[in-house]
Design a protein around this motif. Sequence first.
Motif, short mmCIF file in Angstrom:
data_model
loop_
_atom_site.label_atom_id
_atom_site.label_comp_id
_atom_site.label_asym_id
_atom_site.label_seq_id
_atom_site.Cartn_x
_atom_site.Cartn_y
_atom_site.Cartn_z
N VAL A 10 -10.61 91.05 -27.68
CA VAL A 10 -11.53 91.47 -29.46
C VAL A 10 -10.98 90.25 -30.23
CG1 VAL A 10 -9.99 93.43 -29.26
CG2 VAL A 10 -11.58 92.91 -30.98
N ALA A 13 -12.52 86.85 -30.13
CA ALA A 13 -13.27 86.99 -30.61
C ALA A 13 -13.13 86.87 -32.17
CB ALA A 13 -14.61 88.13 -30.58
N ARG A 14 -12.83 87.48 -32.89
CA ARG A 14 -12.72 87.56 -34.06
C ARG A 14 -11.56 86.23 -34.56
NH1 ARG A 14 -10.18 92.98 -35.18
NH2 ARG A 14 -7.99 92.25 -34.09
N THR A 17 -14.30 84.04 -34.75
CA THR A 17 -15.54 84.58 -35.90
C THR A 17 -15.14 83.74 -36.79
OG1 THR A 17 -16.64 86.25 -34.95
CG2 THR A 17 -16.61 86.03 -36.90
N VAL A 288 -21.93 85.87 -31.63
CA VAL A 288 -21.49 85.00 -33.42
C VAL A 288 -21.78 83.72 -32.80
CG1 VAL A 288 -19.87 84.20 -34.46
CG2 VAL A 288 -19.34 86.30 -33.32
N ILE A 297 -24.18 86.70 -37.11
CA ILE A 297 -23.26 88.08 -36.20
C ILE A 297 -24.03 88.61 -35.67
CG2 ILE A 297 -21.76 89.83 -35.86
CD1 ILE A 297 -19.56 88.26 -37.90
N THR A 309 -18.44 97.33 -34.95
CA THR A 309 -18.29 95.87 -34.83
C THR A 309 -19.00 95.66 -36.17
OG1 THR A 309 -20.49 95.83 -34.52
CG2 THR A 309 -19.10 95.23 -32.52
N PHE A 313 -15.49 92.86 -36.81
CA PHE A 313 -14.98 90.79 -37.31
C PHE A 313 -15.84 91.06 -38.57
CE2 PHE A 313 -16.04 92.46 -32.80
CZ PHE A 313 -15.00 91.61 -32.02
N GLU A 328 -7.00 89.89 -41.22
CA GLU A 328 -7.39 91.39 -39.81
C GLU A 328 -7.37 92.23 -40.55
OE1 GLU A 328 -6.11 90.39 -36.11
OE2 GLU A 328 -7.05 88.58 -36.63
#
Length: 408
Positions: A10, A13-14, A17, A288, A297, A309, A313, A328
């Motif tokens: 995760v 992935a963030r 993104t 993404v 997205i 999600t 994200f 964050e």
Amino acid sequence: MKEDTPLLPVEDARARTLALVSPLPPEWVRLEEALGRALAEDVRAQRTLPPWDNSAMDGFAVRSADLSAPLPVRLQVKETIYAGQTPRQEVQPGTCARIMTGAPLPSGADAVVMRERTRLAPGGDTVEILEAVGPGHFVRPRGEDAREGEVLLPRGTPLGIPELGLLVGQGMLTAPVPRRPRVAILSTGDELCRADAPAEGRIVDANAPALSLAVLRAGGVPSVLGIARDTLEDVYQHLVAAGGFDLVLTSAGMSVGEHDFVREAMGKLGVEQDFWRVAIKPGKPLAVGRKGSTVYIGLPGNPTSSLVTFELFVRPALRRMLGHSDVEPPRVSGRLTGELKKPEGLAHYVRVTATWQEGELWARPLSTQTSGALRSAASATHLLHFPRSSSRLATGDKVELLPLSWGA
Ligand SMILES: Nc1nc2c(c(=O)[nH]1)N[C@H]1C(S)=C(S)[C@@H](COP(=O)(O)OP(=O)(O)OC[C@H]3O[C@@H](n4cnc5c(N)ncnc54)[C@H](O)[C@@H]3O)O[C@H]1N2
Ligand code: MOO
């Protein structure tokens, strides 16, 4: 894309993104419109605040040197100064002025003794000062809040209520902030109908309205583009209509079903996919990508998955577009009430209600955690992060909680 693509953690992935988005171009907007965005440029103070040394208390403006004599010290009261008035007299040795909070300090005085530490003689001509104070006591110095010309708030400062109050105090009516992200929201699925056009054998599209509210609350401008049928062509045509947005959110059609066309339609449009599938539950089939300056997205269709999600994200991406550097998801520490089990491999984001008890935040998982049921999100206050490599959590275990802004 093959189905055995490794699942991205995760955090990665963030980060990927966020790497696709940057703050949007600035605009000057009225202050109330700037709330929740971050400053696009330094703002300098246009006036010195407070404009004069002034009293922090209702009391007496004194020369502190007068108070070195044995207490109580009797002083002559020369005048009373209210906020909004200008002192008329200088405070000479042996004298003082009655003064109210916010009133300018008269010349000669260098300290204020609060009213409770004094005894005013009947008639009010003299006062006994019961405590000795040093220079500067209860004096709010000129320029404590702002000095003309200095950088009052640097670029990147998130504009919350105190910051906007500070700008208003400077006489400012507008502030420079990134423009709001324009977000297209597209639902996909043959089974869907609109709430205002119910159809036999169909379910109402709940995701687009819910995502639209989430976008609004995160500071974006949502546009709901309707419902695309489960064909490559219809999804593609709807995506074509979503040109010119900063962010396109699609709902459903992300998994490996035979009617899951969203990624293919994005590919046909020329969207360069950055990643697909994240090691989380709910929300695994997230994708993404980007085409030009538009980020795409693809959110999973299960209603709770799309909202979870969004938090993990989409909200961080919108925050970055609005100029924030701290993007964050917020986290707090708490303790689990109950027991949780899962296989290792996916991080779970468990919907919980957390309450403060005996100095700790205690998180109780909601009784249903099915991502297909919005009930598993209703009344959740936090997401509990059940780490990827962990398989069991017991009552009292320390846990990481992400506060949610879903509620009223
Ligand atoms: N063989 C596999 N099947 C599934 C997997 C997998 O890994 N292998 N993953 C599951 C997971 S996890 C999720 S999440 C879902 C997501 O699938 P899609 O994004 O393709 O979504 P759909 O299948 O189209 O829909 C899922 C579910 O949600 C309902 N839905 C969809 N859109 C809406 C809407 N706008 N409003 C209300 N409800 C909506 C839809 O009817 C389905 O019930 O895939 C699993 N399958
Ligand atoms: O992971 Mo899916 O998002 O459970 O429903």
